[in-house]
Design an enzyme around this catalytic site. Structure first.
Site, PDB file in Angstrom:
ATOM      1  N   TYR A   6      -4.362   2.794   8.487  1.00  0.00           N
ATOM      2  CA  TYR A   6      -3.775   1.638   7.800  1.00  0.00           C
ATOM      3  C   TYR A   6      -3.311   0.513   8.708  1.00  0.00           C
ATOM      4  O   TYR A   6      -2.719  -0.440   8.256  1.00  0.00           O
ATOM      5  CB  TYR A   6      -2.613   2.102   6.920  1.00  0.00           C
ATOM      6  CG  TYR A   6      -1.658   3.061   7.631  1.00  0.00           C
ATOM      7  CD1 TYR A   6      -0.906   2.649   8.716  1.00  0.00           C
ATOM      8  CD2 TYR A   6      -1.547   4.383   7.207  1.00  0.00           C
ATOM      9  CE1 TYR A   6      -0.054   3.515   9.365  1.00  0.00           C
ATOM     10  CE2 TYR A   6      -0.696   5.261   7.846  1.00  0.00           C
ATOM     11  CZ  TYR A   6       0.044   4.820   8.930  1.00  0.00           C
ATOM     12  OH  TYR A   6       0.874   5.686   9.579  1.00  0.00           O
ATOM     13  N   LYS A  24       2.812   4.635   1.048  1.00  0.00           N
ATOM     14  CA  LYS A  24       3.337   5.195   2.293  1.00  0.00           C
ATOM     15  C   LYS A  24       2.952   6.679   2.272  1.00  0.00           C
ATOM     16  O   LYS A  24       3.532   7.473   1.532  1.00  0.00           O
ATOM     17  CB  LYS A  24       4.854   5.028   2.351  1.00  0.00           C
ATOM     18  CG  LYS A  24       5.453   5.488   3.653  1.00  0.00           C
ATOM     19  CD  LYS A  24       6.922   5.081   3.734  1.00  0.00           C
ATOM     20  CE  LYS A  24       7.543   5.452   5.054  1.00  0.00           C
ATOM     21  NZ  LYS A  24       7.379   6.834   5.476  1.00  0.00           N
ATOM     22  N   CYS A  48       6.093  50.197 -12.660  1.00  0.00           N
ATOM     23  CA  CYS A  48       5.701  51.609 -12.822  1.00  0.00           C
ATOM     24  C   CYS A  48       6.592  52.562 -12.025  1.00  0.00           C
ATOM     25  O   CYS A  48       6.398  53.770 -12.057  1.00  0.00           O
ATOM     26  CB  CYS A  48       4.239  51.801 -12.452  1.00  0.00           C
ATOM     27  SG  CYS A  48       3.949  51.687 -10.673  1.00  0.00           S
ATOM     28  N   LYS A  50      11.263   3.264  -0.093  1.00  0.00           N
ATOM     29  CA  LYS A  50      11.277   4.725  -0.258  1.00  0.00           C
ATOM     30  C   LYS A  50      11.506   5.106  -1.712  1.00  0.00           C
ATOM     31  O   LYS A  50      12.420   4.598  -2.358  1.00  0.00           O
ATOM     32  CB  LYS A  50      12.393   5.331   0.599  1.00  0.00           C
ATOM     33  CG  LYS A  50      12.260   5.033   2.082  1.00  0.00           C
ATOM     34  CD  LYS A  50      11.330   5.995   2.752  1.00  0.00           C
ATOM     35  CE  LYS A  50      12.099   7.242   3.120  1.00  0.00           C
ATOM     36  NZ  LYS A  50      11.342   8.109   4.011  1.00  0.00           N
ATOM     37  N   CYS A  62      -1.030  50.890 -12.291  1.00  0.00           N
ATOM     38  CA  CYS A  62       0.206  50.172 -12.640  1.00  0.00           C
ATOM     39  C   CYS A  62      -0.138  49.070 -13.638  1.00  0.00           C
ATOM     40  O   CYS A  62      -1.005  48.233 -13.381  1.00  0.00           O
ATOM     41  CB  CYS A  62       0.824  49.588 -11.376  1.00  0.00           C
ATOM     42  SG  CYS A  62       2.183  48.455 -11.703  1.00  0.00           S
ATOM     43  N   CYS A  89       2.862  47.697  -4.506  1.00  0.00           N
ATOM     44  CA  CYS A  89       2.756  48.882  -5.336  1.00  0.00           C
ATOM     45  C   CYS A  89       1.304  49.314  -5.217  1.00  0.00           C
ATOM     46  O   CYS A  89       0.394  48.527  -5.463  1.00  0.00           O
ATOM     47  CB  CYS A  89       3.097  48.507  -6.779  1.00  0.00           C
ATOM     48  SG  CYS A  89       2.583  49.763  -7.950  1.00  0.00           S
ATOM     49  N   GLU A 108       0.845  -1.207   0.000  1.00  0.00           N
ATOM     50  CA  GLU A 108       0.000   0.000   0.000  1.00  0.00           C
ATOM     51  C   GLU A 108       0.875   1.251   0.000  1.00  0.00           C
ATOM     52  O   GLU A 108       2.074   1.169   0.286  1.00  0.00           O
ATOM     53  CB  GLU A 108      -0.921  -0.022   1.233  1.00  0.00           C
ATOM     54  CG  GLU A 108      -0.158   0.066   2.527  1.00  0.00           C
ATOM     55  CD  GLU A 108      -0.927  -0.462   3.732  1.00  0.00           C
ATOM     56  OE1 GLU A 108      -1.620  -1.487   3.603  1.00  0.00           O
ATOM     57  OE2 GLU A 108      -0.803   0.158   4.803  1.00  0.00           O
ATOM     58  N   ASP A 148       2.528  10.474   3.057  1.00  0.00           N
ATOM     59  CA  ASP A 148       3.508  11.426   3.551  1.00  0.00           C
ATOM     60  C   ASP A 148       2.799  12.481   4.398  1.00  0.00           C
ATOM     61  O   ASP A 148       2.345  13.503   3.895  1.00  0.00           O
ATOM     62  CB  ASP A 148       4.215  12.082   2.358  1.00  0.00           C
ATOM     63  CG  ASP A 148       5.547  12.662   2.762  1.00  0.00           C
ATOM     64  OD1 ASP A 148       5.951  12.475   3.930  1.00  0.00           O
ATOM     65  OD2 ASP A 148       6.186  13.315   1.919  1.00  0.00           O
ATOM     66  N   CYS A 163       8.419  49.999  -7.415  1.00  0.00           N
ATOM     67  CA  CYS A 163       7.766  49.004  -8.277  1.00  0.00           C
ATOM     68  C   CYS A 163       8.629  48.751  -9.521  1.00  0.00           C
ATOM     69  O   CYS A 163       9.014  49.707 -10.208  1.00  0.00           O
ATOM     70  CB  CYS A 163       6.387  49.500  -8.682  1.00  0.00           C
ATOM     71  SG  CYS A 163       5.606  48.427  -9.906  1.00  0.00           S
TER      72      CYS A 163
HETATM   73  S1  IVH Z   1       2.579   0.829   9.030  1.00  0.00           S
HETATM   74  C1  IVH Z   1       3.845  -1.139  12.926  1.00  0.00           C
HETATM   75  N1  IVH Z   1       1.626   1.824   6.797  1.00  0.00           N
HETATM   76  O1  IVH Z   1       5.557   5.796   7.884  1.00  0.00           O
HETATM   77  C2  IVH Z   1       3.546  -0.613  11.579  1.00  0.00           C
HETATM   78  N2  IVH Z   1       3.038   3.225   8.104  1.00  0.00           N
HETATM   79  O2  IVH Z   1       8.449   5.681   8.195  1.00  0.00           O
HETATM   80  C3  IVH Z   1       3.368   0.817  11.564  1.00  0.00           C
HETATM   81  N3  IVH Z   1       3.318   5.488   7.192  1.00  0.00           N
HETATM   82  O3  IVH Z   1       5.589   5.698  11.377  1.00  0.00           O
HETATM   83  C4  IVH Z   1       3.399   1.577  10.345  1.00  0.00           C
HETATM   84  N4  IVH Z   1       2.032   5.217   5.424  1.00  0.00           N
HETATM   85  O4  IVH Z   1       3.763   7.097  10.219  1.00  0.00           O
HETATM   86  C5  IVH Z   1       2.400   2.060   7.877  1.00  0.00           C
HETATM   87  N5  IVH Z   1       0.651   2.575   4.833  1.00  0.00           N
HETATM   88  C6  IVH Z   1       1.411   2.800   5.895  1.00  0.00           C
HETATM   89  C7  IVH Z   1       2.042   4.048   6.108  1.00  0.00           C
HETATM   90  C8  IVH Z   1       2.861   4.218   7.230  1.00  0.00           C
HETATM   91  C9  IVH Z   1       2.790   6.062   6.101  1.00  0.00           C
HETATM   92  C10 IVH Z   1       4.234   6.176   8.127  1.00  0.00           C
HETATM   93  C11 IVH Z   1       3.996   5.878   9.582  1.00  0.00           C
HETATM   94  C12 IVH Z   1       5.294   5.307  10.087  1.00  0.00           C
HETATM   95  C13 IVH Z   1       6.261   5.870   9.098  1.00  0.00           C
HETATM   96  C14 IVH Z   1       7.541   5.086   9.056  1.00  0.00           C
END
Ligand code: IVH
Length: 735
Positions: free
Chosen positions: A270, A159, A476, A379, A496, A491, A157, A161, A473
């Site tokens: 998640y 990750k 002008c 990552k 202008c 300005c 799934e 941000d 400016c």
């Molecule tokens: S699972 C014990 N699933 O990434 C398992 N984490 O770099 C816990 N994060 O601390 C995490 N998307 O804040 C999990 N689909 C996802 C995630 C996720 C973002 C974050 C989370 C974690 C950090 C680690």
């Protein structure tokens, strides 16, 4: 074989029955929604709401769910607000009917002290990282060795941000939300989390025999809401924010929940870190869930099933984004493929998370003190780069704001070459300690505008030069001014040229009048050639001359003509937004449009009047008042109206399916009981359409005292129903 067939049969029929139930449930709630909307403005609505308060709450929850989780609203914001206000009213009169999970209970008061520290039920661990296929293979090998399996099933799934949170629900109620903190203890941020409307205040866990549950997830800000928030900051003359992640994280620790709500945060859930079950499966959840269940089967023995359960309970889990894959090779292909598509998502992700799907196997693999052994983050490549800051140029915006732009040695990040970046204002330059000649670290996140993260002061040679902000400016040459408490130099010469052009560009832009095929480049070109000098001028362009310009064929001229003509029908809120009044963004424009029958009515409103409107404070009211006190502006609006633009409030989108849907109304003479504008609004709320003249298309002429020529004219058309004010009110109450 027979066994398998019957298992499949049971599975499919239960899923199928689930689907049918799903659809019926949806339909029922949608019908109830419409029913409540139709009841609004009847005399008995409050009494009905008091008697059926649970249904009203469920209708509101359902519509929040449709809007915030499914992204598929069935009613307008105005309609939702009207129902919400009804619930608020009833609860005010009958406080004993308020429940903790009522949709009104999201609002909280500001904190005076800091946040309380709370302990997580289970420590919030981090994730181990991987950066390439070999790292993932290594992870898989270790998991296979420890489990003695040849192949492992994974759930993959995104990750997300953002900022991680943990939620606790007890007996179906959200009782606590916390930040990650040090992993063992975090801050209690329950009130702030309640501002996130995709997080339900109650969820039917008892249907799964769950008494207490701790869920982990990520609070995020979508790219769209991030941009909206930044636009708003800019309009307010405040410093903009750098990226969605920091904004989401920062939002969790704000002490004013209203400010949190403004940012329109979202959350993906998640991971279930703890579950406490009832001994016997319960049927405790009394409210019919707002979320149609595919099934009530308890099946949380895989991660994928847990995500499904969270989704079925009304959460935004990555149910649609996840994928179950057997074997690491498929996982590798999938994550690499996803990286290519990351920019298509409406939110930022910084990688993928690969999780062992079987919960039993997860438990077997266990964890280190830092991360679980059953999951790993993959990552994506960083979208940061270093480059040289070569020079600073200045741009003048439509409100006269002068923005410094850093010119950079071109550098590629995430497939795009970046050669200039806004550095916002003088304070920002000081804060980031930027100098000409500096090496700077820049970041580009998807379609989010690139930002300077920092200057690398350690690489300075001594030849770098300070950035000295302009005093006049750049276009002008008039002297720049800065208001107290603001970071922006302006300005203030309204003639202008730079401002005039920017105003026209804003007027034709997508979120304003949306004049397709006009665009920034054409505005600049026409302006430079003297073919366009102000906003009204858009509507009497010399197309003959334009047709002779290079790059303009007959087709492009025709398209432009048609787009300009079509824009005359844009609703009032777009026109107001397009005027580019300082501090008036899209939301304020809607508020203003809804507050008047005709735009020029704003001319008669004092600053105090304006401040009565939602979200309009002293500063915004002052700016609107200033705009409508200026004769030049009024003249321009009158000109636009005579050209055919909509200065009337059409109030079109209130109800599309009321009892008077499609019926046309015209009011004439003096009404006794109602104000004309209120009578019109009432008809519109039931789906009626207000027209301005008598014709064969008119269904009802409502006649007050001293009616004149309209009545005479209507008498000659025998399809028109001529009714009194009393009859009109009766007609409304019968719907
Ligand atoms: S699972 C014990 N699933 O990434 C398992 N984490 O770099 C816990 N994060 O601390 C995490 N998307 O804040 C999990 N689909 C996802 C995630 C996720 C973002 C974050 C989370 C974690 C950090 C680690």
């Amino acid at each position: 074989m027979y066994f398998l067939q019957s298992v499949l049969f049971i599975y499919f029929t239960s899923t199928f029955n689930g689907l049918i139930k799903n659809m019926e449930h949806n339909k029922q709630l949608a019908n109830q929604t419409l029913h409540w909307l139709q009841q609004l403005n009847t005399n008995t609505v409050e009494q009905k709401a008091t008697e059926n308060i649970n249904e009203l709450k469920n209708v509101l929850r359902f519509n929040e769910y449709r809007y915030y989780v499914l992204n598929n609203a069935i009613i307008s914001d105005n309609e939702y607000d009207a129902l919400y206000k009804l619930l608020e009213k009833v609860e005010k009169k009958h406080p004993e009917l308020i429940t903790k999970d009522s949709p009104t209970q999201r609002i909280g008061s500001s904190l005076n002290e800091g946040f309380a520290t709370v302990q997580h039920l289970v420590p919030m661990l981090s994730l181990d990282n991987s950066y390439n296929a070999d790292d993932l293979k290594d992870f898989d090998r270790k998991a296979r060795e420890a489990s003695k399996l040849n192949e492992i099933e994974y759930c993959v799934e995104p990750k997300f941000d953002g900022a991680s949170i943990s939620l606790i629900y007890e007996n179906d109620l959200l009782v606590r939300a916390a930040t990650r903190g040090d992993g063992v203890e975090g801050d209690d941020i329950t009130t702030n989390i309640k501002q996130i409307r995709s997080i339900p205040l109650s969820a039917p866990f008892s249907k799964y025999a769950i008494e207490q549950i701790e869920i982990r997830g990520e609070v995020i800000l979508t790219k769209q809401n991030f941009n909206k928030y930044n636009n708003w900051l800019e309009e307010q003359g405040l410093a903009t924010v750098a990226n969605p992640r920091n904004t989401a994280a920062g939002s969790l620790r704000i002490k004013d929940p209203k400010e949190v709500a403004r940012r329109n945060l979202d959350a993906f859930l998640y991971h279930i870190s703890y579950m406490n079950k009832y001994e016997v499966q319960s049927t405790k959840y009394k409210n019919e869930s707002i979320v149609p269940h595919a099934s009530n089967r308890v099946h949380e023995n895989t991660h994928a099933a847990q995500l499904q359960m969270l989704w079925d309970c009304g959460f935004r889990s990555p149910e649609k984004e996840k994928k179950v894959i057997k074997g690491i090779d498929g996982v590798i292909n999938y994550v690499l493929d996803f990286e290519q598509k990351r920019d298509e998502l409406p939110y930022e992700i910084d990688g993928m998370v690969v999780k062992v799907n079987s919960i039993e196997l997860q438990e077997k693999l266990g964890m280190t003190s830092h991360h679980p052994r059953w999951a790993i983050a993959f990552k994506f490549k960083a979208r940061q780069a270093t480059t040289k800051l070569l020079n600073v140029e200045y741009q003048v915006g439509r409100t006269g704001a002068v923005t410094p732009v850093a010119k950079l040695q071109p550098v590629a990040i995430g497939g795009v070459t970046v050669s200039s970046i806004s550095i916002h204002n003088e304070d920002y330059i000081k804060e980031k300690d930027l100098k000409i000649g500096d090496t700077v670290l820049i970041e580009r996140a998807g379609d989010v505008i690139p930002q300077i993260v920092k200057s690398l002061a350690e690489l300075r040679t001594g030849k770098e030069e300070d950035i000295i902000f302009l005093k006049e400016c750049p276009v002008c040459k008039s002297k720049l001014f800065k208001e107290e408490g603001e970071a922006v130099w302006r300005c203030i010469n309204i003639e202008c040229e730079a401002q005039v052009v920017e105003k026209i560009i804003h007027f034709v832009s997508k979120d304003a009048m949306d004049i397709k095929s006009f665009g920034e480049a054409n505005v600049r070109k026409f302006y430079e050639l003297g073919l366009l000098k102000d906003i009204p001028n858009i509507y009497n362009l010399n197309f003959e001359t334009i047709g002779n310009l290079e790059g303009f064929g007959k087709k492009s001229v025709d398209n432009l003509k048609a787009a300009i003509e079509a824009s005359k029908q844009q609703p009032l809120n777009r026109l107001i937004y397009g005027l580019g009044i300082r501090f008036v963004g899209e939301t304020t424009a809607k508020t203003l449009a809804n507050s008047v029958g005709h735009l020029l009515d704003l001319k008669n409103k004092s600053e105090e009047d304006l401040q009565q409107l939602e979200d309009i404070g002293v500063k915004v009211a002052k700016s609107i008042h200033h705009f409508f006190s200026n004769d030049q502006n009024i003249l321009m609006l009158q000109q636009l109206e005579s050209i055919g633009l909509q200065l009337k409030n059409e109030k079109k989108n209130i109800v599309v399916s009321g009892g008077l849907a499609g019926q046309t109304f015209l009011f004439t003479g003096t009404l006794n009981k109602l104000k004309r504008s209120d009578a019109e609004a009432l008809a519109e709320q039931q789906g009626g359409i207000i027209v301005s003249g008598v014709s064969a298309k008119l269904n009802y002429l409502v006649v007050g005292e001293d009616a004149g020529s309209k009545l005479e004219k209507a008498k000659k058309i025998n399809t028109i129903k001529i009714i009194s004010e009393e009859e009109f009110l009766k007609l409304l109450s019968e719907q």
